[in-house]
Each structure stands twice: as C-alpha cells, then as structure tokens.
Design a protein around this motif. Structure first.
Motif, mmCIF file in Angstrom:
data_model
loop_
_atom_site.group_PDB
_atom_site.id
_atom_site.type_symbol
_atom_site.label_atom_id
_atom_site.label_comp_id
_atom_site.label_asym_id
_atom_site.label_seq_id
_atom_site.Cartn_x
_atom_site.Cartn_y
_atom_site.Cartn_z
ATOM 1 N N LEU A 168 13.628 -0.012 15.256
ATOM 2 C CA LEU A 168 14.405 1.137 15.728
ATOM 3 C C LEU A 168 14.800 1.989 14.530
ATOM 4 C CD1 LEU A 168 16.103 2.675 17.898
ATOM 5 C CD2 LEU A 168 17.940 1.020 17.436
ATOM 6 N N PHE A 169 14.389 3.259 14.520
ATOM 7 C CA PHE A 169 14.717 4.189 13.438
ATOM 8 C C PHE A 169 15.661 5.260 13.969
ATOM 9 C CE2 PHE A 169 10.641 2.369 12.339
ATOM 10 C CZ PHE A 169 10.752 2.128 10.974
ATOM 11 N N ASP A 170 16.870 5.340 13.395
ATOM 12 C CA ASP A 170 17.861 6.322 13.830
ATOM 13 C C ASP A 170 17.877 7.479 12.837
ATOM 14 O OD1 ASP A 170 19.915 7.706 14.944
ATOM 15 O OD2 ASP A 170 21.450 6.166 14.673
ATOM 16 N N GLU A 171 17.236 8.596 13.215
ATOM 17 C CA GLU A 171 17.117 9.797 12.383
ATOM 18 C C GLU A 171 16.648 9.476 10.959
ATOM 19 O OE1 GLU A 171 19.521 13.096 12.852
ATOM 20 O OE2 GLU A 171 20.428 12.459 14.720
ATOM 21 N N PRO A 172 15.460 8.919 10.825
ATOM 22 C CA PRO A 172 14.973 8.506 9.499
ATOM 23 C C PRO A 172 14.693 9.656 8.544
ATOM 24 C CG PRO A 172 13.229 8.321 11.130
ATOM 25 C CD PRO A 172 14.481 8.613 11.891
ATOM 26 N N LEU A 173 14.591 10.900 9.064
ATOM 27 C CA LEU A 173 14.222 12.032 8.210
ATOM 28 C C LEU A 173 15.414 12.860 7.746
ATOM 29 C CD1 LEU A 173 11.120 13.329 10.229
ATOM 30 C CD2 LEU A 173 11.177 11.674 8.359
ATOM 31 N N ALA A 174 16.626 12.525 8.219
ATOM 32 C CA ALA A 174 17.778 13.413 8.041
ATOM 33 C C ALA A 174 18.085 13.735 6.585
ATOM 34 C CB ALA A 174 19.004 12.803 8.714
ATOM 35 N N ASN A 175 17.912 12.783 5.670
ATOM 36 C CA ASN A 175 18.311 13.003 4.277
ATOM 37 C C ASN A 175 17.127 13.075 3.315
ATOM 38 O OD1 ASN A 175 21.191 12.866 4.805
ATOM 39 N ND2 ASN A 175 20.848 10.700 5.223
ATOM 40 N N LEU A 176 15.928 13.326 3.866
ATOM 41 C CA LEU A 176 14.730 13.307 3.029
ATOM 42 C C LEU A 176 14.165 14.705 2.823
ATOM 43 C CD1 LEU A 176 12.867 10.211 4.515
ATOM 44 C CD2 LEU A 176 14.474 10.276 2.595
ATOM 45 N N ASP A 177 13.617 14.949 1.629
ATOM 46 C CA ASP A 177 12.936 16.221 1.386
ATOM 47 C C ASP A 177 11.649 16.258 2.209
ATOM 48 O OD1 ASP A 177 10.651 15.155 -0.190
ATOM 49 O OD2 ASP A 177 12.167 14.708 -1.690
ATOM 50 N N PRO A 178 11.041 17.449 2.384
ATOM 51 C CA PRO A 178 9.901 17.580 3.301
ATOM 52 C C PRO A 178 8.736 16.637 3.023
ATOM 53 C CG PRO A 178 10.731 19.736 2.706
ATOM 54 C CD PRO A 178 11.461 18.753 1.840
ATOM 55 N N ALA A 179 8.314 16.530 1.752
ATOM 56 C CA ALA A 179 7.163 15.682 1.443
ATOM 57 C C ALA A 179 7.496 14.210 1.623
ATOM 58 C CB ALA A 179 6.686 15.938 0.018
ATOM 59 N N THR A 180 8.724 13.805 1.243
ATOM 60 C CA THR A 180 9.139 12.413 1.428
ATOM 61 C C THR A 180 9.251 12.085 2.915
ATOM 62 O OG1 THR A 180 10.359 12.512 -0.659
ATOM 63 C CG2 THR A 180 10.864 10.675 0.802
ATOM 64 N N GLY A 181 9.715 13.052 3.703
ATOM 65 C CA GLY A 181 9.765 12.856 5.154
ATOM 66 C C GLY A 181 8.384 12.645 5.744
ATOM 67 N N LYS A 182 7.414 13.406 5.241
ATOM 68 C CA LYS A 182 6.026 13.249 5.695
ATOM 69 C C LYS A 182 5.498 11.861 5.340
ATOM 70 C CE LYS A 182 1.481 15.455 5.081
ATOM 71 N NZ LYS A 182 0.751 16.538 4.365
ATOM 72 N N THR A 183 5.792 11.419 4.110
ATOM 73 C CA THR A 183 5.382 10.084 3.674
ATOM 74 C C THR A 183 6.057 9.003 4.505
ATOM 75 O OG1 THR A 183 5.092 10.917 1.420
ATOM 76 C CG2 THR A 183 5.232 8.539 1.680
ATOM 77 N N ALA A 184 7.341 9.235 4.848
ATOM 78 C CA ALA A 184 8.077 8.262 5.665
ATOM 79 C C ALA A 184 7.430 8.088 7.029
ATOM 80 C CB ALA A 184 9.532 8.697 5.822
ATOM 81 N N MET A 185 6.994 9.187 7.647
ATOM 82 C CA MET A 185 6.350 9.086 8.961
ATOM 83 C C MET A 185 5.013 8.363 8.850
ATOM 84 S SD MET A 185 8.654 10.160 10.836
ATOM 85 C CE MET A 185 7.688 9.514 12.182
ATOM 86 N N GLU A 186 4.313 8.559 7.739
ATOM 87 C CA GLU A 186 3.045 7.849 7.527
ATOM 88 C C GLU A 186 3.291 6.354 7.340
ATOM 89 O OE1 GLU A 186 1.577 10.005 4.193
ATOM 90 O OE2 GLU A 186 0.878 11.721 5.396
ATOM 91 N N LEU A 187 4.369 6.004 6.638
ATOM 92 C CA LEU A 187 4.717 4.597 6.433
ATOM 93 C C LEU A 187 5.094 3.931 7.752
ATOM 94 C CD1 LEU A 187 5.433 2.151 4.636
ATOM 95 C CD2 LEU A 187 7.715 3.161 4.364
ATOM 96 N N ILE A 188 5.935 4.616 8.541
ATOM 97 C CA ILE A 188 6.335 4.073 9.845
ATOM 98 C C ILE A 188 5.105 3.853 10.725
ATOM 99 C CG2 ILE A 188 7.562 4.631 12.000
ATOM 100 C CD1 ILE A 188 9.674 6.067 10.220
#
Length: 568
Positions: A168-188
C-alpha cells in the motif's frame, strides 16, 4: 481467474470525532496480483481506505464500522493491527515518519528483529530486499543522509522484508522531484511484477502514476466509489473534471483542440496515445491561437551576487549563485531534491549567512541586517502550515507578528482585517484554526506573512499534497496578490505549476544555477532536464507526435491559451 484478496461489502466507517461517515456503502473487490490506483479530491475518504486496509482503522483511529472488509477471507475488525501488518506493507507519504534505525540496514531489518529472526537469516533478507530496490550501496548510510528517492526505497524495503502479500503506497510522489517520481513509479512497477505483490497506490498525480501500467482506477468522492474503470475508460470520460482531479496536460490540449477522446485512442498515456485522428484538429487549433510575449520587468528588487554557503566549511551546498528578481515578478525556483532550493531561501531571509558573496535588496547589501530587519522585506511560508501556526484563533495567528512589533490594537485590527479579506478569510476571522482545512491553514500562514507588509514572499512547495481544486484555489489566490504588486518566489517540484503560472524559472542542480529561462524553454531542453532531475512535459511529447516543427512554440501557445481559459 485470480482470487479476491480484498473485499469491501456495503462497508461504511464513521470516525468518532466526525459528524458524518467518511466512507459510505463501499463495494469493492481487489484480486490477487492486481495493481490498483485510488484517486479522489481531498477529504474524499481515499486515505481512510488505506487506514482500513493496514489496520489503523479501527485499532488506532476509533470509529464505527458497518458492513464487511475481508483481507484473504479474514474480517479485519476481528484481527489485530499486528496480524494485518504481516499481510499489508504500508509506505507513507513522508518516509521520514517511518524511520527507526540509525542506518538504512537497521531500518529495513526492524520488522524481522521484532519477530526474533536469527541474525544470519535476517542479514540475508536485508541484502535480498536491498538488491530488489537498488539500495545495496547505501545500507550503512543514515536515513537522514539519503535523498528523497533513496529514503522511499528504504521504506519500501522495510515494508516488504517479511514477505507481505499486499503493498500500500500513500501518496508516494508527494515529496519527490519529477524525475525521482518517475523512477519511483518504475520501481513500484518492477516490485509489483517481480515479487507478484498486489499493489494499491493512493495518489493525486494521475499523469505521473500512469507512466506505468495500472489495472484499474477507483475514483472516490464524498466517501463513495463513483467509478471503477480501466485507465483508458476513465481519462476518456468527464469524471476527472467532474470530481476536481487534474487530468494529464496532453488531454487538456486535445480537448482545447476539439478532439474527441475515446478508449480506442488508448489515451491513458502519451506513450500509448494514437495521435493520427487528432493531428488535423491540433494543427487547426495551433494556427488560430495567438499570443504576445509579456514585457520583462526590469526594476530589480532582489539580487544575489556570487553567493556561496556550506553548513560545514569543507562542504559547500550553495556554489557561486547569481540572479536578479524584479519587482512584481512571480517566478519558480526548481531542481531536484537536495539541490539547495530551501537553503537559498534561508540565506535570503537571514536564517543563514553566506560564506562568500552578496545578497542585495534594492541595491543595499543585507549582510548586517538581522532576521527581524529582513522580515520587513521578506516573508517565508513553509510547506507545512502546521509548522508555522502557534495560536488558537485565525485572527490571533494573523495578528501575532504585529503584536510583537508593538503596533496599536486599532491598527492591528485594521491591518489584520485587510489581510484576511485579501486572503478570502475574513468570514473565518473568529474560527479556531483546528476547524480549517489544510488549504485554509495555508492561507492563514500567508495572511500572517502578508500583514507584515513584505515586498517579496518566498513559498516552499505551496501546492504539495493538494488536490486539483485546492491547487487552483491556492494558485489563483497567489496570482491575485501578485497582481497587487507582491513579488513571489515559489520553490516547487510541480512542473504544471511552473508552466501555468510563472513566466521565469531559476533551475538549481547540486547547489549551482543551471539556467534561468521561460518554463517552456526549460522543459524542452534535454540537458537541463537531465541535470536538474526534471521531466519533459507531455505537451512537448504531444507536439512531437503530432508532427509540429516547433514543439517549443506549441507549448507556449498552450500556456497562454490555458491562462486565458482559466481567467474566464
């Protein structure tokens, strides 16, 4: 067919402290191995769904449950929070709130240590999950020394180490810069596929989540499920607009051009979109949109000259930064996590002093001015309003700074009322702050700064964690006070905000200024995007796919057209 792992049946939940139920008559089944996105406006109940799944409801947040919620066939209200945590691993919006260990390895191992797992087996498990999340090189690092994306990887590794079956991920992108957010979605996405976890994501940033496949999107509004659709079906409907959720920018551009969006076009992502049937409409719209470049203001209010700074003498965080801010500008300060943006704001306000270089206000060097004296020029609004608020009532909070300055009661009342009217809070002047929404609290903190008469306001992530309605409310409010002559610098990771509202952006990377330019130019420059961990706008990609020779001009025309539409 996959078996159901989560089953809500006529499920309702009423917090003890609330006057009405937060979740109402929910019926939802999630199957083993699915990847589900839950979206909805603030206050819709989506976070409460997460609390129900991980056991915080009802074992931490008291309230009344009716109906049934089963996870792997077990009624959750009859289980314990410990039992549910062995089934559901939760990654919070703020990874710092989850850290317990002194190193990343200790933090990852925490769950297994509590289960008295033998040390050799524990070490093997830590190495296994660290490899899965690409963190093996940082196991000995303190969590506080890691970047935002690395912190999130620690939180994910700690959640999956005991082989939970649901993530369960609760707003995983809220505090991430755009490229890190993109990487986070790829990791998930990789963990979802490689480990076979049932994955649930609660998030505002729809376009960023749809960078990778999801099976279904569940839309929550006022505690009810209003849609349970595939991504293509949802973005083709009007549900996003009707529920106040921001749609991807490329879809907004297609709608402006009069294109009909259907699931057959595969519009869930700019990468899957079939553009062929829309090219003619887009080119016709482009030919009919005109704009004039705004004249650059040239009355310099703030200037930084070759500024250097480091918390430690041997380690500079800010390196030789120079730029000017003109009176009446609304500009954005952008860059990856840890680039030095917040530190730069602290230097301007006097919380830290440069080791070298000058900061000038209207041509006067500020080196000998105290924080109190600089507060006559600058106001600083933190990302989290709760970190700034100290009074019980709205009026008292806004009046506090004037009281410290020794202003007379009559003048305080006049100035506070004026600030509250500008901020749309006059009717709430006698309210307790605890009764306000997050967005209203944000306005209170801005009013408490505005009442002191600053010439320039710095805002740290003014729209972080806000749904589209509250994003619009806050940004239109800031736009209006900017039109009244207040200069504004916004520290932000929100590329939409930068495109829609600011005419100039200053980009930082590793403590240095990379460039300052128009947002459309920045988000179409591959080298700047790489250096600052930004992300190419989907508008640019849309223009490329639609065979526009000048993709940058297409983005600029969209920005100007969109501003006119919003002002109407």
């Amino acid at each position: 067919m996959s078996k159901p792992v989560i089953e809500f049946t006529n499920f309702s939940f009423h917090y003890q402290a609330q006057s009405s139920p937060t979740l109402r008559e929910m019926n939802l089944t999630i199957y083993e191995g699915e990847k589900i996105l839950i979206i909805g406006p603030s206050g819709s109940g989506k976070s409460t769904i997460g609390h129900c799944l991980n056991g915080l409801v009802p074992f931490f947040y008291a309230g009344e449950i009716s109906g049934s919620l089963k996870i792997f066939g077990k009624e959750t209200k009859e289980e314990s929070i410990f039992n549910l945590s062995s089934l559901v691993g939760t990654v919070l919006q703020d990874p710092d709130a989850q850290f317990i260990g002194l190193t990343a390895a200790e933090d990852i191992a925490f769950k297994l240590e509590n289960q008295f797992v033998p040390q050799e087996e524990l070490l093997d498990a830590v190495n296994r999950v660290a490899e899965l999340v690409d963190l093996k090189e940082h196991l000995d690092s303190s969590p506080q020394d890691l970047s935002g994306g690395q912190k999130q990887r620690v939180a994910i590794a700690g959640s999956i180490i005991d082989d939970v079956r649901i993530l369960l991920f609760d707003e995983p992108l809220a505090n991430l810069d755009p490229a890190t957010g993109k990487t986070a979605m790829e990791l998930i996405d990789r963990i979802h596929k490689d480990a076979g976890k049932t994955t649930i994501i609660i998030e505002h940033r729809l376009e960023d989540v749809l960078h990778r496949e999801v099976d279904r999107i569940v839309v929550i509004d006022e505690g009810r499920i209003v849609a349970d659709l595939t991504p293509d079906e949802l973005v083709s409907s009007n549900l996003l607009i009707d529920t106040g959720i921001r749609e991807p920018l490329y879809l907004t551009a297609l709608r402006y051009a009069g294109c009909t969006i259907t699931p057959e076009l595969k519009p869930k992502s700019i990468d899957t979109l079939n553009i062929e049937v829309s090219k003619m409409n887009l080119h016709s719209w482009y030919d009919n949109v005109t704009y004039t470049e705004e004249k650059q203001k040239n009355d310099v209010l703030l200037e930084l000259k070759n500024v250097h700074f480091g918390y430690l003498k041997a380690q500079e965080i800010i390196k030789d930064i120079s730029f000017k801010v003109n009176k009446g500008e609304l500009i954005s300060l952008i860059g990856k996590n840890g680039a030095g943006k917040s530190t730069l704001a602290k230097l301007i306000c006097g919380f830290c002093l440069p080791t070298r270089g000058e900061i000038l206000f209207k041509g006067e060097n500020l080196k000998d001015q105290s924080i109190k004296e600089r507060a006559d020029h600058f106001g600083f609004v933190l990302q989290n309003p709760n970190q700034m608020i100290s009074q019980t009532l709205v009026f008292d909070e806004v009046a506090l700074g004037l009281k410290f300055r020794g202003v007379s009661p009559k003048e305080i009342e006049d100035q506070v009322f004026h600030a509250l009217k500008i901020c749309g809070l006059y009717e709430l002047r006698k309210w307790p702050i605890s009764a306000l929404s997050f967005g209203q609290k944000k306005r209170v903190t801005i009013a408490s700064v505005l009442v002191l008469g600053p010439k320039l306001i710095l805002l740290d992530e003014p729209t972080a964690g806000q749904d589209y309605k509250h994003y619009n409310d806050i940004m239109e409010f800031l736009w209006n006070i900017n039109q009244q002559g207040i200069t504004i610098i916004m520290i932000t990771h929100d590329m939409h905000l930068m495109l829609e509202y600011t005419n100039r952006a200053i980009v930082l990377s590793d403590g240095q200024k990379v460039v300052e330019d128009e947002p459309a130019n920045i988000l179409t420059d591959e080298e700047v995007i790489r250096l600052a961990n930004l992300k190419e706008t989907s508008l640019y990609q849309l223009a490329y796919k639609a065979d526009f020779s000048d993709q940058r001009d297409f983005v600029k025309r969209f920005i100007h057209f969109d501003r006119r539409m919003r002002q109407r």
